[in-house]
Design a protein around this motif. Structure first.
Motif, PDB file in Angstrom:
ATOM      1  N   THR A  89       0.838  -1.210   0.000  1.00 49.54           N
ATOM      2  CA  THR A  89       0.000   0.000   0.000  1.00 49.54           C
ATOM      3  C   THR A  89       0.866   1.250   0.000  1.00 49.54           C
ATOM      4  OG1 THR A  89      -1.713  -1.180   1.220  1.00 49.54           O
ATOM      5  CG2 THR A  89      -1.835   1.216   1.235  1.00 49.54           C
ATOM      6  N   GLN A  90       1.888   1.252   0.834  1.00 50.65           N
ATOM      7  CA  GLN A  90       2.757   2.417   0.945  1.00 50.65           C
ATOM      8  C   GLN A  90       3.512   2.674  -0.360  1.00 50.65           C
ATOM      9  OE1 GLN A  90       5.610   2.114   4.098  1.00 50.65           O
ATOM     10  NE2 GLN A  90       6.440   4.156   3.744  1.00 50.65           N
ATOM     11  N   ILE A  91       4.045   1.621  -0.970  1.00 50.17           N
ATOM     12  CA  ILE A  91       4.799   1.790  -2.221  1.00 50.17           C
ATOM     13  C   ILE A  91       3.883   2.325  -3.323  1.00 50.17           C
ATOM     14  CG2 ILE A  91       5.980   0.535  -4.076  1.00 50.17           C
ATOM     15  CD1 ILE A  91       7.118  -1.311  -1.857  1.00 50.17           C
ATOM     16  N   LEU A  92       2.698   1.747  -3.457  1.00 51.98           N
ATOM     17  CA  LEU A  92       1.775   2.205  -4.501  1.00 51.98           C
ATOM     18  C   LEU A  92       1.316   3.638  -4.260  1.00 51.98           C
ATOM     19  CD1 LEU A  92      -0.371  -1.019  -5.011  1.00 51.98           C
ATOM     20  CD2 LEU A  92       1.347  -0.067  -6.574  1.00 51.98           C
ATOM     21  N   THR A  93       1.076   3.995  -3.014  1.00 52.30           N
ATOM     22  CA  THR A  93       0.645   5.361  -2.692  1.00 52.30           C
ATOM     23  C   THR A  93       1.750   6.363  -3.006  1.00 52.30           C
ATOM     24  OG1 THR A  93      -0.797   4.501  -0.956  1.00 52.30           O
ATOM     25  CG2 THR A  93      -0.253   6.845  -0.862  1.00 52.30           C
ATOM     26  N   GLU A  94       2.992   6.019  -2.649  1.00 55.71           N
ATOM     27  CA  GLU A  94       4.121   6.923  -2.911  1.00 55.71           C
ATOM     28  C   GLU A  94       4.355   7.122  -4.407  1.00 55.71           C
ATOM     29  OE1 GLU A  94       7.375   5.074  -0.885  1.00 55.71           O
ATOM     30  OE2 GLU A  94       6.720   5.758   1.085  1.00 55.71           O
ATOM     31  N   HIS A  95       4.029   6.117  -5.197  1.00 55.88           N
ATOM     32  CA  HIS A  95       4.284   6.172  -6.641  1.00 55.88           C
ATOM     33  C   HIS A  95       2.980   6.261  -7.447  1.00 55.88           C
ATOM     34  CE1 HIS A  95       7.973   4.383  -4.981  1.00 55.88           C
ATOM     35  NE2 HIS A  95       8.566   5.064  -5.936  1.00 55.88           N
ATOM     36  N   MET A  96       1.954   6.877  -6.880  1.00 56.86           N
ATOM     37  CA  MET A  96       0.654   6.927  -7.530  1.00 56.86           C
ATOM     38  C   MET A  96       0.686   7.569  -8.927  1.00 56.86           C
ATOM     39  SD  MET A  96      -2.360   5.796  -7.473  1.00 56.86           S
ATOM     40  CE  MET A  96      -2.503   5.133  -5.829  1.00 56.86           C
ATOM     41  N   PRO A  97       1.474   8.607  -9.185  1.00 59.99           N
ATOM     42  CA  PRO A  97       1.511   9.120 -10.562  1.00 59.99           C
ATOM     43  C   PRO A  97       1.988   8.061 -11.566  1.00 59.99           C
ATOM     44  CG  PRO A  97       2.384  10.756  -9.059  1.00 59.99           C
ATOM     45  CD  PRO A  97       2.192   9.494  -8.259  1.00 59.99           C
ATOM     46  N   GLN A  98       2.986   7.271 -11.188  1.00 63.83           N
ATOM     47  CA  GLN A  98       3.459   6.201 -12.068  1.00 63.83           C
ATOM     48  C   GLN A  98       2.391   5.117 -12.222  1.00 63.83           C
ATOM     49  OE1 GLN A  98       7.172   5.819  -9.683  1.00 63.83           O
ATOM     50  NE2 GLN A  98       8.027   5.203 -11.670  1.00 63.83           N
ATOM     51  N   VAL A  99       1.717   4.786 -11.130  1.00 60.71           N
ATOM     52  CA  VAL A  99       0.658   3.767 -11.166  1.00 60.71           C
ATOM     53  C   VAL A  99      -0.443   4.213 -12.110  1.00 60.71           C
ATOM     54  CG1 VAL A  99      -1.162   2.672  -9.789  1.00 60.71           C
ATOM     55  CG2 VAL A  99       1.154   2.860  -8.862  1.00 60.71           C
ATOM     56  N   ARG A 100      -0.903   5.446 -11.968  1.00 60.02           N
ATOM     57  CA  ARG A 100      -1.975   5.950 -12.822  1.00 60.02           C
ATOM     58  C   ARG A 100      -1.537   6.004 -14.287  1.00 60.02           C
ATOM     59  NH1 ARG A 100      -6.554   7.830 -10.977  1.00 60.02           N
ATOM     60  NH2 ARG A 100      -6.798   9.323 -12.677  1.00 60.02           N
ATOM     61  N   SER A 101      -0.296   6.398 -14.542  1.00 59.54           N
ATOM     62  CA  SER A 101       0.206   6.445 -15.914  1.00 59.54           C
ATOM     63  C   SER A 101       0.199   5.053 -16.534  1.00 59.54           C
ATOM     64  CB  SER A 101       1.623   7.017 -15.936  1.00 59.54           C
ATOM     65  OG  SER A 101       2.143   6.977 -17.245  1.00 59.54           O
ATOM     66  N   ARG A 102       0.683   4.063 -15.812  1.00 61.14           N
ATOM     67  CA  ARG A 102       0.683   2.685 -16.321  1.00 61.14           C
ATOM     68  C   ARG A 102      -0.741   2.203 -16.609  1.00 61.14           C
ATOM     69  NH1 ARG A 102       5.230  -0.788 -12.998  1.00 61.14           N
ATOM     70  NH2 ARG A 102       7.001   0.522 -13.553  1.00 61.14           N
ATOM     71  N   LEU A 103      -1.652   2.550 -15.700  1.00 64.98           N
ATOM     72  CA  LEU A 103      -3.040   2.116 -15.882  1.00 64.98           C
ATOM     73  C   LEU A 103      -3.692   2.823 -17.076  1.00 64.98           C
ATOM     74  CD1 LEU A 103      -4.242   1.851 -12.178  1.00 64.98           C
ATOM     75  CD2 LEU A 103      -3.640  -0.006 -13.740  1.00 64.98           C
ATOM     76  N   LEU A 104      -3.421   4.118 -17.241  1.00 63.04           N
ATOM     77  CA  LEU A 104      -3.971   4.848 -18.385  1.00 63.04           C
ATOM     78  C   LEU A 104      -3.484   4.255 -19.710  1.00 63.04           C
ATOM     79  CD1 LEU A 104      -3.797   8.534 -17.132  1.00 63.04           C
ATOM     80  CD2 LEU A 104      -5.842   7.317 -17.879  1.00 63.04           C
ATOM     81  N   ILE A 105      -2.209   3.953 -19.792  1.00 59.36           N
ATOM     82  CA  ILE A 105      -1.657   3.366 -21.017  1.00 59.36           C
ATOM     83  C   ILE A 105      -2.280   1.994 -21.275  1.00 59.36           C
ATOM     84  CG2 ILE A 105       0.452   2.415 -22.044  1.00 59.36           C
ATOM     85  CD1 ILE A 105       1.946   4.751 -20.595  1.00 59.36           C
ATOM     86  N   LEU A 106      -2.409   1.197 -20.221  1.00 60.63           N
ATOM     87  CA  LEU A 106      -3.006  -0.135 -20.379  1.00 60.63           C
ATOM     88  C   LEU A 106      -4.466  -0.028 -20.808  1.00 60.63           C
ATOM     89  CD1 LEU A 106      -2.929  -3.247 -20.021  1.00 60.63           C
ATOM     90  CD2 LEU A 106      -3.642  -2.854 -17.664  1.00 60.63           C
TER      91      LEU A 106
END
Length: 156
Positions: A89-106
């Motif tokens: 949870t902590q890693i994903l929250t800290e890197h949320m812009p990267q997570v959202r970018s990956r999800l948008l591309i997918l």
């Protein structure tokens, strides 16, 4: 006659003693079986404690889907990730812009026809887990992603 009545009395006493001994033995066996049952419950392994699930909500997305035979289509979706530990949870929250970018591309690479079936949505959930399992930074421990839960899903 005196001898036969003395022998009968001895035989009677022997039989009474044997019956009493048998009864005592049976009572002891029953007691041990019942005591063993009660002992199993108190000596059994402790019941596993129920784990509280950890969820990470991701803000909804609106993306253009890949063109299909019907032309340009949109996807509006909200999702929540079920994770296995606080570190994930902590890693994903800290890197949320990267997570959202990956999800948008997918998400934008999918076609509407693939997302309108149950199997397509399940496959999308597996694809999201695969995409987010790729490390976001160097020396990142593996993420414990358990499930993708779609809370909103509109294809238009």
């Amino acid at each position: 006659m005196a001898e036969s009545s003395g022998g009968s009395k001895k035989l009677l006493w022997v039989m009474i003693i044997l019956v009493l001994l048998s009864s005592i033995g049976a009572a002891a066996a029953i007691y041990m079986v019942l005591d063993q049952r009660g002992g199993d419950e108190s000596k059994s392994e402790p019941v596993a404690q129920r784990e509280t699930p950890l969820f990470l909500r991701i803000d909804p997305f609106t993306v253009n889907l890949a063109d299909d035979r019907l032309g340009s289509r949109l996807l509006y979706t909200g999702m929540t990730l079920r994770v296995g530990n606080d570190e994930t949870t902590q890693i994903l929250t800290e890197h949320m812009p990267q997570v959202r970018s990956r999800l948008l591309i997918l998400l934008s690479s999918k076609q509407a026809s693939d997302l309108t079936t149950v199997e397509g949505k399940e496959q999308l959930g597996r694809d999201i887990i695969d995409r987010l399992s790729v490390p976001l930074t160097e020396n990142q421990p593996p993420l414990d992603l358990r499930e993708v839960l779609f809370t909103e899903f509109i294809v238009q």
